[in-house]
Design an enzyme around this catalytic site. Structure first.
Site, PDB file in Angstrom:
ATOM      1  CD  GLU A 227      -0.159  -7.224   1.361  1.00  0.00           C
ATOM      2  OE1 GLU A 227      -0.836  -8.244   1.146  1.00  0.00           O
ATOM      3  OE2 GLU A 227       0.680  -7.126   2.275  1.00  0.00           O
TER       4      GLU A 227
ATOM      5  CE1 TYR B 299      -3.016  -9.546  -2.769  1.00  0.00           C
ATOM      6  CE2 TYR B 299      -3.614  -9.489  -0.450  1.00  0.00           C
ATOM      7  CZ  TYR B 299      -2.655  -9.409  -1.442  1.00  0.00           C
ATOM      8  OH  TYR B 299      -1.339  -9.193  -1.123  1.00  0.00           O
TER       9      TYR B 299
ATOM     10  CD  GLU C 163       5.373 -11.117   1.681  1.00  0.00           C
ATOM     11  OE1 GLU C 163       4.347 -10.878   1.005  1.00  0.00           O
ATOM     12  OE2 GLU C 163       5.338 -11.553   2.852  1.00  0.00           O
TER      13      GLU C 163
ATOM     14  CG  ASN D  51       1.827  -7.094   6.321  1.00  0.00           C
ATOM     15  OD1 ASN D  51       1.316  -6.463   5.398  1.00  0.00           O
ATOM     16  ND2 ASN D  51       1.681  -8.409   6.454  1.00  0.00           N
ATOM     17  CD  GLU D  52      -2.578  -8.991   5.557  1.00  0.00           C
ATOM     18  OE1 GLU D  52      -2.585 -10.168   5.936  1.00  0.00           O
ATOM     19  OE2 GLU D  52      -2.945  -8.636   4.410  1.00  0.00           O
TER      20      GLU D  52
HETATM   21  O1  AHR Z   1       0.815 -10.729  -0.724  1.00  0.00           O
HETATM   22  C1  AHR Z   1       0.805 -11.935  -0.052  1.00  0.00           C
HETATM   23  C2  AHR Z   1       0.382 -11.799   1.401  1.00  0.00           C
HETATM   24  O2  AHR Z   1      -0.951 -11.384   1.477  1.00  0.00           O
HETATM   25  C3  AHR Z   1       1.135 -10.780   2.220  1.00  0.00           C
HETATM   26  O3  AHR Z   1       2.320 -11.257   2.722  1.00  0.00           O
HETATM   27  C4  AHR Z   1       0.180 -10.512   3.338  1.00  0.00           C
HETATM   28  O4  AHR Z   1       0.321  -9.230   3.882  1.00  0.00           O
HETATM   29  C5  AHR Z   1      -1.183 -10.730   2.708  1.00  0.00           C
HETATM   30  O5  AHR Z   1      -1.990 -11.510   3.484  1.00  0.00           O
END
Ligand code: AHR
Length: 548
Positions: free
Chosen positions: A352, A297, A70, A217-218
């Site tokens: 992600e 995550y 990114e 994205n999101e």
């Molecule tokens: O990876 C960092 C961020 O985490 C990304 O931009 C987003 O999609 C997620 O919230």
């Protein structure tokens, strides 16, 4: 308590193929479980694995080893791009050391330009002569200047240099369907349209390939805070009009369209997956998707995040416990997908994933800079094993992020570069790319620290495209070695060899000054009478191949 991994989740949707190994795994698991009733698992007791190489499951798609780059912090600028005038050796502005390191990983695909950045990215600002590129802002990530010197052509050049495919995320949040449609036409058409001529004038007459398209994205958060219904209307419009015209991607290698999916567990995310998959079930000829994205995550807590260095066994155990929740998450969302898509046409794309710690002291908090330790190596391997077990549904994944950001493969500091423990796990796992999953039955045992109990070991197996059997085994216990005894049937095993990744401490890292603290070393493996014996160091990741 002894945990049983039946390791059957990578089996294909073909019931005839899958039933036998499942039963077998269960049977072996039960036998081993009953053993633990009479013989409690002691810390140093050997772990028995049972592998029948003639039983195979789904293909472990190489795309689960994908990366994410990114426009964030020093991920793209400095990490990949130093510019053609830099003293750092480069080809057309792309640093040579990074390219060489990534080539060794056989990176299958790179997701770009974001992330949250993608929903504020306007591609036209990133094409044309370098000296005419305008500077814009990157409000998501530190509010810094975005020079736009790394745009479409530079990204495609980078992919070409490392041999990876493009996974392009288009701007749904602040862009328009027309802007995205024109970007795809610019990149992919072979016809002499105005946009194709512009592409040629910018140095690339031949159309580019775009095998993967992310539609937003999101979108439930940084991508526009959309409710599922609103996003679905957008998805249908973008899916309809954002076309790939590359002649080589019409009959074969068609572009896969990936919809925004869930961002975790709980009712909000269940509802999101339900909404998208239900709509998919009733989709018409005029729109389609091939993948549903999922972001997850390993954080433990978003406020007062864990440190990436200077931690002990407690934080090691807490973090690994948290990362193992990936399996439940995949299970729950896969179950919804199975309801609406029993043929598993839509892939679950974990685009992600990885560890997210507190920013390193002194770094710009918007740059998401963290260290990468042995804990991250174990975490990466555990997640890759989970994806492999779900290979029938999880056919793509992208660790966040490739260089200098979050759980990176590579860290750079001007002309210096260091490869992280996570890099070495990806390197060791290369043979699993496009390999066929082979179920492993084993009693994982338990590693306990305080009130946290985790499986002591984790293992997967697969046959590569040449038919060679590979095993990846993780010893989570940071204190005790694990003696492994694997009984191998379905092949005539003659020898085995491989590598083990470990380090003195759970928070050992590779630094610019000491880059070889966490690097793989040969592991000694013995094969006799159809049995493979290995000794795994505490807190280690091992990959071995079996010679027949
Ligand atoms: O990876 C960092 C961020 O985490 C990304 O931009 C987003 O999609 C997620 O919230």
């Amino acid at each position: 308590m002894a945990l049983i991994h039946t390791s059957d989740l990578g089996l294909t949707s073909n019931p005839a193929q899958s039933a036998a190994p499942v039963l077998r795994s269960l049977a072996i698991g039960l036998v081993l479980a009953s053993l633990t009733v009479t013989m409690p698992v002691m810390a140093a007791e050997s772990v028995k694995l049972s592998i029948d190489a003639s039983k195979t499951g789904a293909k472990i798609d190489r795309n689960i080893f994908g990366q994410f780059a990114e426009h964030l912090g020093r991920g793209v600028y400095e990490g990949i791009w130093v510019g053609p005038d830099s003293n750092i050796p480069n080809i057309r502005g792309i640093r040579n050391d990074v390219v060489a390191a990534l080539k060794a990983l056989r990176v299958p695909n790179v997701r770009w330009p974001g992330g949250c950045f993608a929903d504020e990215y306007h591609w036209r600002k990133g094409i044309g002569p370098a000296n005419q590129r305008v500077e814009t802002l990157n409000p998501n990530w530190g509010g810094v200047i975005e020079p736009n010197t790394f745009g479409t052509h530079e990204f495609m050049d980078f992919l070409d240099q490392i041999g990876a495919d493009a996974y392009v995320s288009v701007n749904v949040g602040s862009g328009t369907p027309q802007e995205a449609a024109e970007w795809l036409e610019y990149m992919t058409t072979a016809q002499p349209t105005m946009l194709a001529k512009e592409r040629a004038a910018n140095g690339h007459p031949a159309p580019y390939k775009v095998p993967f398209l992310g539609i937003g994205n999101e979108s439930w958060d940084c991508g526009g805070n959309m409710a599922p219904d609103y996003y679905l209307s957008q998805l249908k419009i973008y899916s309809r009009f954002v076309r790939n015209f590359n002649p080589a991607q019409q009959a074969k290698q068609q572009m896969l369209k990936i919809a925004v999916g869930p961002g975790g567990d709980g009712p909000r995310w269940i509802d999101w997956t339900e909404a998208v998959m239900k709509a998919y079930q009733h989709h018409t000829w005029s729109w389609d998707i091939n993948g549903l994205s999922m972001h997850n995550y390993t954080v433990v807590r978003w406020q007062d995040k864990f440190a990436s260095v200077g931690f002990g066994e407690t934080e090691y155990a807490q973090f690994l416990k948290s990362t193992l929740e990936m399996d439940g998450l995949v299970n729950r969302h896969s179950a919804i997908m199975d309801k609406y898509d029993p043929a598993k046409k839509v892939a679950l794309v974990v685009d992600e994933w990885g560890s997210w710690y507190a920013p390193l002291p002194g770094s710009n908090p918007g740059f998401l800079v963290q260290q990468n330790s042995l804990r991250d190596a174990v975490l990466a391997a555990l997640n890759l094993n989970i994806f492999a077990r779900h290979a029938d549904r999880v056919r793509m994944a992208n660790i966040a992020q490739m260089i200098n950001v979050l759980q990176a493969m590579i860290m750079t500091d001007k002309e210096k570069m260091v490869l992280t423990p996570t890099y070495y796990v990806f390197k060791m796992y290369v043979p699993f790319q496009d390999a066929t999953f082979v179920p492993v039955a084993f009693d994982a045992g338990t590693y306990t620290h305080g009130n946290i109990s985790l499986p002591r070991v984790d293992a997967i197996a697969a046959k590569d495209t040449t038919g060679k059997l590979w095993l990846a085994i993780i010893n989570l216990d940071p204190n005790q070695p694990a003696e492994i005894e694997a009984s191998l049937s379905g092949i005539t095993a003659k020898a085995a060899a491989g590598e083990i990744l470990t380090a003195p401490k759970v928070d050992s890292v590779n630094s610019f000054d000491a880059p070889k603290t966490v690097v793989p070393k040969p592991v000694s493996a013995r094969v006799q009478g159809g049995k493979l014996a290995l000794k795994l160091d505490p807190k280690s990741v091992t990959v071995v191949s079996v010679e027949q």
